[in-house]
Design a protein around this motif. Structure first.
Motif, PDB file in Angstrom:
ATOM      1  N   SER A  98       0.818  -1.120  -0.005  1.00  0.00           N
ATOM      2  CA  SER A  98       0.196   0.022  -0.173  1.00  0.00           C
ATOM      3  C   SER A  98       0.813   1.035   0.133  1.00  0.00           C
ATOM      4  N   LEU A  99       1.995   1.450   0.780  1.00  0.00           N
ATOM      5  CA  LEU A  99       2.785   2.322   0.895  1.00  0.00           C
ATOM      6  C   LEU A  99       3.497   2.604  -0.374  1.00  0.00           C
ATOM      7  N   ALA A 100       3.646   1.622  -1.350  1.00  0.00           N
ATOM      8  CA  ALA A 100       4.413   1.667  -2.733  1.00  0.00           C
ATOM      9  C   ALA A 100       3.522   2.506  -3.756  1.00  0.00           C
ATOM     10  N   GLU A 101       2.350   2.526  -3.324  1.00  0.00           N
ATOM     11  CA  GLU A 101       1.288   3.229  -4.207  1.00  0.00           C
ATOM     12  C   GLU A 101       1.634   4.690  -3.961  1.00  0.00           C
ATOM     13  N   ALA A 102       2.160   5.180  -3.070  1.00  0.00           N
ATOM     14  CA  ALA A 102       2.420   6.563  -2.791  1.00  0.00           C
ATOM     15  C   ALA A 102       3.811   6.907  -2.806  1.00  0.00           C
ATOM     16  N   PHE A 103       4.603   5.825  -2.464  1.00  0.00           N
ATOM     17  CA  PHE A 103       6.154   6.501  -2.119  1.00  0.00           C
ATOM     18  C   PHE A 103       7.176   5.376  -2.888  1.00  0.00           C
ATOM     19  N   ALA A 104       8.247   5.554  -3.079  1.00  0.00           N
ATOM     20  CA  ALA A 104       9.247   4.355  -3.461  1.00  0.00           C
ATOM     21  C   ALA A 104       9.517   3.803  -2.014  1.00  0.00           C
ATOM     22  N   VAL A 105       9.553   2.408  -1.902  1.00  0.00           N
ATOM     23  CA  VAL A 105       9.675   1.576  -0.833  1.00  0.00           C
ATOM     24  C   VAL A 105      10.882   0.733  -0.904  1.00  0.00           C
ATOM     25  N   ARG A 106      11.536   0.749   0.133  1.00  0.00           N
ATOM     26  CA  ARG A 106      12.903  -0.361   0.282  1.00  0.00           C
ATOM     27  C   ARG A 106      12.871  -0.655   1.490  1.00  0.00           C
ATOM     28  N   VAL A 107      12.950  -2.082   1.658  1.00  0.00           N
ATOM     29  CA  VAL A 107      13.183  -2.868   2.835  1.00  0.00           C
ATOM     30  C   VAL A 107      14.699  -2.692   3.306  1.00  0.00           C
ATOM     31  N   VAL A 108      14.672  -2.095   4.475  1.00  0.00           N
ATOM     32  CA  VAL A 108      16.258  -1.878   4.817  1.00  0.00           C
ATOM     33  C   VAL A 108      16.547  -2.726   6.119  1.00  0.00           C
ATOM     34  N   GLY A 109      15.878  -3.371   6.797  1.00  0.00           N
ATOM     35  CA  GLY A 109      15.973  -4.416   7.715  1.00  0.00           C
ATOM     36  C   GLY A 109      14.678  -5.048   8.257  1.00  0.00           C
ATOM     37  N   THR A 110      14.919  -6.288   8.453  1.00  0.00           N
ATOM     38  CA  THR A 110      13.743  -7.104   9.197  1.00  0.00           C
ATOM     39  C   THR A 110      14.185  -7.922  10.186  1.00  0.00           C
ATOM     40  N   ALA A 111      13.413  -8.253  11.316  1.00  0.00           N
ATOM     41  CA  ALA A 111      13.629  -9.259  12.220  1.00  0.00           C
ATOM     42  C   ALA A 111      12.521 -10.206  12.123  1.00  0.00           C
ATOM     43  N   ALA A 112      12.596 -11.508  12.087  1.00  0.00           N
ATOM     44  CA  ALA A 112      11.860 -12.430  12.108  1.00  0.00           C
ATOM     45  C   ALA A 112      11.291 -13.259  13.267  1.00  0.00           C
ATOM     46  N   GLY A 113      10.067 -13.518  13.412  1.00  0.00           N
ATOM     47  CA  GLY A 113       9.778 -14.305  14.678  1.00  0.00           C
ATOM     48  C   GLY A 113       9.021 -15.378  14.153  1.00  0.00           C
ATOM     49  N   ASP A 114       8.263 -16.087  15.054  1.00  0.00           N
ATOM     50  CA  ASP A 114       7.528 -17.389  14.523  1.00  0.00           C
ATOM     51  C   ASP A 114       6.494 -16.981  13.752  1.00  0.00           C
ATOM     52  N   GLN A 115       5.603 -16.053  14.316  1.00  0.00           N
ATOM     53  CA  GLN A 115       4.329 -15.642  13.555  1.00  0.00           C
ATOM     54  C   GLN A 115       4.415 -14.155  13.113  1.00  0.00           C
ATOM     55  N   GLU A 116       5.320 -13.510  13.218  1.00  0.00           N
ATOM     56  CA  GLU A 116       5.377 -12.052  13.168  1.00  0.00           C
ATOM     57  C   GLU A 116       6.670 -11.580  12.930  1.00  0.00           C
ATOM     58  N   GLN A 117       6.656 -10.239  12.317  1.00  0.00           N
ATOM     59  CA  GLN A 117       8.147  -9.948  11.990  1.00  0.00           C
ATOM     60  C   GLN A 117       7.985  -8.643  12.007  1.00  0.00           C
ATOM     61  N   GLU A 118       9.290  -7.894  12.086  1.00  0.00           N
ATOM     62  CA  GLU A 118       9.360  -6.291  12.279  1.00  0.00           C
ATOM     63  C   GLU A 118      10.325  -5.972  10.957  1.00  0.00           C
ATOM     64  N   ALA A 119       9.752  -5.083  10.143  1.00  0.00           N
ATOM     65  CA  ALA A 119      10.496  -4.486   8.965  1.00  0.00           C
ATOM     66  C   ALA A 119      10.839  -2.897   9.140  1.00  0.00           C
ATOM     67  N   GLN A 120      11.783  -2.782   8.793  1.00  0.00           N
ATOM     68  CA  GLN A 120      11.943  -1.315   8.553  1.00  0.00           C
ATOM     69  C   GLN A 120      11.907  -0.818   7.082  1.00  0.00           C
ATOM     70  N   LEU A 121      11.240   0.050   6.726  1.00  0.00           N
ATOM     71  CA  LEU A 121      10.995   0.382   5.349  1.00  0.00           C
ATOM     72  C   LEU A 121      11.488   1.704   5.164  1.00  0.00           C
ATOM     73  N   ARG A 122      12.120   2.100   4.291  1.00  0.00           N
ATOM     74  CA  ARG A 122      12.666   3.453   3.799  1.00  0.00           C
ATOM     75  C   ARG A 122      11.722   3.978   2.936  1.00  0.00           C
ATOM     76  N   LEU A 123      10.863   5.071   3.244  1.00  0.00           N
ATOM     77  CA  LEU A 123      10.251   5.503   2.068  1.00  0.00           C
ATOM     78  C   LEU A 123      10.773   6.880   1.697  1.00  0.00           C
ATOM     79  N   GLU A 124      10.659   7.252   0.014  1.00  0.00           N
ATOM     80  CA  GLU A 124      11.325   8.339  -0.372  1.00  0.00           C
ATOM     81  C   GLU A 124      10.263   8.789  -1.436  1.00  0.00           C
ATOM     82  N   ASN A 125      10.527  10.001  -2.082  1.00  0.00           N
ATOM     83  CA  ASN A 125       9.525  10.391  -3.121  1.00  0.00           C
ATOM     84  C   ASN A 125       9.529   9.645  -4.151  1.00  0.00           C
ATOM     85  N   ARG A 126       8.959   9.406  -5.105  1.00  0.00           N
ATOM     86  CA  ARG A 126       8.892   8.514  -6.317  1.00  0.00           C
ATOM     87  C   ARG A 126       9.704   9.668  -7.430  1.00  0.00           C
TER      88      ARG A 126
END
Length: 126
Positions: A98-126
């Motif tokens: 959804s964010l990619a509809e409005a911004f350029a989105v790049r995943v810059v980090g993740t931490a994985a769990g059993d059923q959840e994840q934490e993701a750091q997303l870098r948003l920039e203007n297109r």
């Protein structure tokens, strides 16, 4: 009998979003895009504010990505923003798409769990 308004989102469809180290205008732009797309635990007119002391501010809200309210248009940021999203794998992916509809989105980090994840997303203007 419960109605659609009475039901809360399944926990697997909820994504917690955290924004910090960014201007309130940029946080507002990101949150407006997300509020346009998904129901939130905050009112749509609840905009980020700075503290009177000028101390760093963290903006946090939770979105229910199980249903879509609308499709966001492009949005502008004054500088790139890093957003942290925490939730189920599919839910975080849906938020990122959804964010990619409005911004350029790049995943810059993740931490994985059993059923959840934490993701750091870098948003920039297109």
């Amino acid at each position: 009998m419960t109605t659609a308004q009475d039901r809360t989102a399944e926990p697997s469809a909820q994504v917690s979003v955290t924004l910090d180290r960014c201007a309130k205008e940029d946080a507002g732009a990101v949150l407006t895009v997300l509020n346009t797309t998904f129901p939130s635990d905050r009112a749509s007119d609840d905009q980020p504010e700075d503290t009177e002391s000028g101390a760093p501010v963290v903006w946090t809200t939770t979105f229910d990505v199980s249903r879509t309210l609308g499709v966001p248009g492009p949005a502008r940021l004054t500088r790139p923003v890093t957003l942290t999203a925490q939730g189920g794998y599919k839910a975080v992916d849906r938020l990122r798409e959804s964010l990619a509809e409005a911004f350029a989105v790049r995943v810059v980090g993740t931490a994985a769990g059993d059923q959840e994840q934490e993701a750091q997303l870098r948003l920039e203007n297109r």
